[in-house]
Design an enzyme around this catalytic site. Structure first.
Site, PDB file in Angstrom:
ATOM      1  N   HIS A 124      -9.522  25.448 -38.929  1.00  0.00           N
ATOM      2  CA  HIS A 124      -8.858  24.311 -38.276  1.00  0.00           C
ATOM      3  C   HIS A 124      -7.365  24.391 -38.576  1.00  0.00           C
ATOM      4  CE1 HIS A 124      -7.348  20.043 -38.440  1.00  0.00           C
ATOM      5  NE2 HIS A 124      -7.867  20.058 -37.226  1.00  0.00           N
ATOM      6  N   HIS A 170       2.096  21.835 -35.686  1.00  0.00           N
ATOM      7  CA  HIS A 170       1.328  20.605 -35.622  1.00  0.00           C
ATOM      8  C   HIS A 170       2.225  19.531 -35.034  1.00  0.00           C
ATOM      9  CE1 HIS A 170      -1.785  17.844 -37.789  1.00  0.00           C
ATOM     10  NE2 HIS A 170      -2.017  18.014 -36.504  1.00  0.00           N
TER      11      HIS A 170
END
Length: 782
Positions: A124, A170
């Site tokens: 992830h 991110h």
């Protein structure tokens, strides 16, 4: 001797002696060495075969013997190389030679089923070097993940500041970006260093159509022929890992309009507040893995509110409305089409009979739906892929209990591989299975549909299918890998071990040993029993801690697939809290019962069963009668005067040594020395090896041949060992020896003894016989 400073003027000294060889190891050695004080390559081969290594041959055994002797700097003084009991202990305590799991580097699962039939090693936010909010983005975490066998890499794609190129980061955080092209090139370079099976790249797409076209060109340019994409618009069944061997495939949502967003708009104070709301940056390894039943119950009671990740959870627009804005080539490269549920999750789990897809759920979404619709999830994963990702408040890159996904058939349980903690230890341990290739085939019961339409129920009460017994003997290596005062400033450490199971809730448990005080080489020798209802996906957990009055120190951990554990005494290497293997720290453990099974073709050895041995009795029930071939003189010949004193009635006499009749000068000198040192006191003559020993035994066997059941006995039991070796090398397979010889016998061991003396005293001659008679007269002995 270890020295520790205490205050200013005083020191404490502690002995640093090595722990002795465990009794079970000694018993195992005696059993397979046929009672001899040494073990040759042939005996070691039989041990390996008896303990599950069916491919073991004499060449392999010889190589092991040579390596052990070399490692211990020991050269055999004469004859062929052999192992002592300490050498054998060294072999058992070697990670390379005696690993705890089968097929440690071999792929043995059927790899020809569709992808949906496998658990897949999944990462992830694979590009992050640390926490989810402010760490750097880099290709290094991607490389490290691929090197340990991770097969699913996640990349979040965003436009760069000038909106003419693609970065990986991110979104809406302070994470520093890395270029997409750099990540793609690293993936290509390291994709198959740990496994030949397909790498899946999951893409979080936040791009405009022109940048999506650029991504398509990058992907084709970097991967070329190894990029797999289907000819058809929709797949009715996923290809198999075997069919995709050496290929890279893409998985993402259908293209959608680029939503304007400001990258890097989060302030430092926002990060601090989010950490306060979420989880602290404490030592994650100290947090125990949560129970999945508690997780499901908690999820039902509360709703997730991840404000930071709201944008990621927004469902994409309908494909029909958006496909006209995006290049066909980019869409065509997507093999595994993905998405989140538009409406109720239960409806999304119904699936489509005409096409397969990937569904993504957060850990809390999964827990919530699993509490009431567990079977629906299992049924969905028969054909489709289910990806589970960490909840939005795991800002410190911690993880959840992976069994929450696995027991419901979720193939892609996505983890923050850059984090650490017990949950990640379980993930590492689970994918040690199947040669560490990153694909573990689901158990058959998870893929079956009953005639009534029912599937596996994760919440059902199941019967115990297997009972796992584990014994922890000892550990070592901390003194090599840690500083002397790492655990305790004033004394050696006080280690204790924790042993348990991770799996379905009914199987999950942790137990612990006592703490061994002031020892770098703790010896516990404690056994634990674990009843298992679903052993196919269970993990054996092992942790070592150092007891402290305040907080215990961490000393290592390991997680191993129960389905691949090798029975017997094995070496279990330990890993640090980040999952990196220590150089020296390891445990000696036994998996399963302590059963000493005769190796195929091994000589029978029952030294503990001396009582009741003669021609009219059995060594033990069901093994038939044994013929006694008695030789004496410490395992050599029995002179007539000795046999006249006492002998087992009906026993045959086949001496291993006979009197030396040579009258040469050298022999006469040897006889004179022998008489002065031995013969005068014991009555024994100077002897030589009986060249006709095997012929004498064959004649005494009275036509039974090599199938005769032979019990070899002598005065002290020592030279019987030589006789046993000669008989075995000559083809006899049913051979036993009398431990301790006749001198260790007591009244009643042999029911039918002839002669005037007791059997245990018949070997005493010379001056010693006079002293014996005096002791008998004074009743000092009986």
């Amino acid at each position: 001797m270890g020295t520790y400073k205490c205050c200013i003027f005083f020191t404490r000294r502690f002995a640093l002696s090595d722990a002795s060889t465990p009794g079970d190891v000694r018993a195992l050695f005696t059993h397979h060495a046929v009672g001899a004080p040494y073990m040759g390559a042939d005996e070691l081969r039989r041990y390996l075969t008896a303990n599950g290594d069916e491919d073991a041959d004499i060449d392999m055994a010889e190589q092991i013997v040579d390596r052990i002797l070399q490692e211990r700097s020991r050269t055999p003084r004469f004859g062929r190389p052999t192992l002592t009991v300490d050498d054998f202990h060294h072999f058992l305590f070697s990670e390379d030679l005696n690993p705890p799991i089968c097929h440690s580097k071999e792929v043995y699962h059927d790899m020809n089923a569709p992808l949906s039939h496998y658990f897949i090693y999944t990462g992830h936010n694979s590009y992050l070097t640390g926490n989810q909010l402010s760490s750097d983005c880099s290709d290094i975490p991607i490389i490290k993940a691929l090197q340990v066998g991770v097969r699913v890499i996640e990349l979040d794609m965003w436009p760069n500041s000038s909106k003419d190129d693609v970065n990986i980061l991110h979104g809406r955080t302070l994470t520093a970006p890395v270029s997409l092209i750099k990540c793609l090139k690293s993936i290509k370079e390291y994709a198959f260093v740990a496994s030949p099976y397909p790498v899946i790249i999951t893409l979080e797409d936040h791009l405009t159509s022109n940048l999506q076209e650029k991504v398509a060109k990058m992907v084709l340019e970097v991967f070329g022929d190894i990029l797999y994409y289907p000819e058809s618009k929709h797949l009715q069944e996923f290809p198999s890992p075997e069919a995709l061997k050496g290929r890279v495939i893409l998985s993402t949502k259908p293209p959608k309009e680029y939503l304007e967003s400001k990258v890097g708009s989060m302030k430092d104070k926002d990060i601090e507040s989010q950490f306060t709301k979420g989880e602290n940056e404490e030592a994650a390894w100290g947090i125990e893995v949560p129970d999945i039943q508690d997780e499901m119950q908690s999820a039902v009671k509360q709703h997730e509110n991840d404000t930071l990740y709201t944008q990621r959870d927004v469902e994409e627009d309908d494909e029909k409305k958006t496909c006209q804005h995006h290049p066909l080539e980019y869409k065509h490269l997507i093999t595994i089409k993905a998405g989140k549920p538009k409406g109720a999750t239960v409806d999304a789990l119904k699936g489509d009979p005409d096409k397969v897809r990937r569904l993504s759920l957060s850990e809390q979404e999964l827990a919530k739906v699993a509490a009431r619709h567990g079977r629906n999830i299992v049924r969905f994963t028969h054909k489709n892929l289910l990806r589970i990702y960490p909840k939005g408040t795991r800002f410190n890159s911690s993880n959840y209990n992976p069994f929450l996904g696995w027991v419901h058939g979720a193939q892609m349980v996505a983890f923050n591989m850059q984090g650490h903690g017990r949950s990640l230890w379980l993930m590492h341990g689970f994918f040690k299975a199947n040669g560490g290739c990153g694909y573990v085939k689901k158990p058959d019961f998870m893929m079956q549909t009953c005639p009534d339409g029912n599937v596996f129920n994760p919440k059902a009460d199941l019967p115990v299918k297997k009972t796992l017994k584990v014994k922890v003997y000892m550990g070592e290596g901390w003194q090599s890998d840690f500083k002397q005062t790492y655990f305790d400033t004033y004394s050696p450490p006080d280690f204790y071990a924790k042993v348990g199971i991770a799996g379905v809730p009914s199987d999950s448990v942790m137990k612990k040993t006592r703490a061994v005080e002031d020892s770098w080489v703790p010896v516990w020798e404690e056994e634990f029993v674990f009843p298992l209802t679903v052993p196919e996906i269970a993990l054996l957990r092992v942790e070592v801690h150092e007891y402290d009055v305040s907080d215990d120190d961490f000393g290592g951990q390991a997680a191993l697939p129960v389905s691949e554990l090798r029975p017997g005494i094995r070496t279990v290497p330990l890993f640090d809290h980040k999952g990196l293997k220590f150089k020296s720290v390891k445990l000696l453990m036994r998996i399963g019962d302590a059963i000493l099974r005769p190796a195929p073709g091994a000589a029978v050895n029952r030294p503990h069963q001396r009582r009741g041995l003669n021609l009219k009795y059995r060594v033990d029930k069901g093994h038939g009668p044994w013929s006694v071939y008695a030789s004496s003189e410490a395992g050599t010949m029995r002179p007539e005067w000795e046999r006249a004193r006492a002998a087992v009635r009906g026993s045959a006499h086949a001496p291993l040594f006979v009197g030396d009749e040579d009258m040469g000068a050298v022999t006469l000198l040897k006889k004179w020395v022998h008489f002065g040192y031995i013969g005068l006191w014991t009555g024994q003559s100077f002897t030589k090896m009986n060249d006709r020993f095997l012929e004498d035994v064959s004649a005494a066997a009275d036509g039974e041949g090599k199938d005769a059941r032979l019990l070899v006995a002598c005065g002290e039991g020592l030279r019987s060992l030589i006789a046993v070796r000669m008989l075995y090398d000559d083809g006899y397979r049913n051979v036993a020896w009398l431990a301790g010889g006749f001198s260790k016998c007591v009244d009643g061991d042999f029911a039918d003894v002839e002669g005037e003396s007791k059997l245990q005293y018949a070997t005493v001659g010379g001056v010693s016989y006079i002293f014996l008679q005096i002791l008998l007269l004074l009743r000092v002995v009986k």
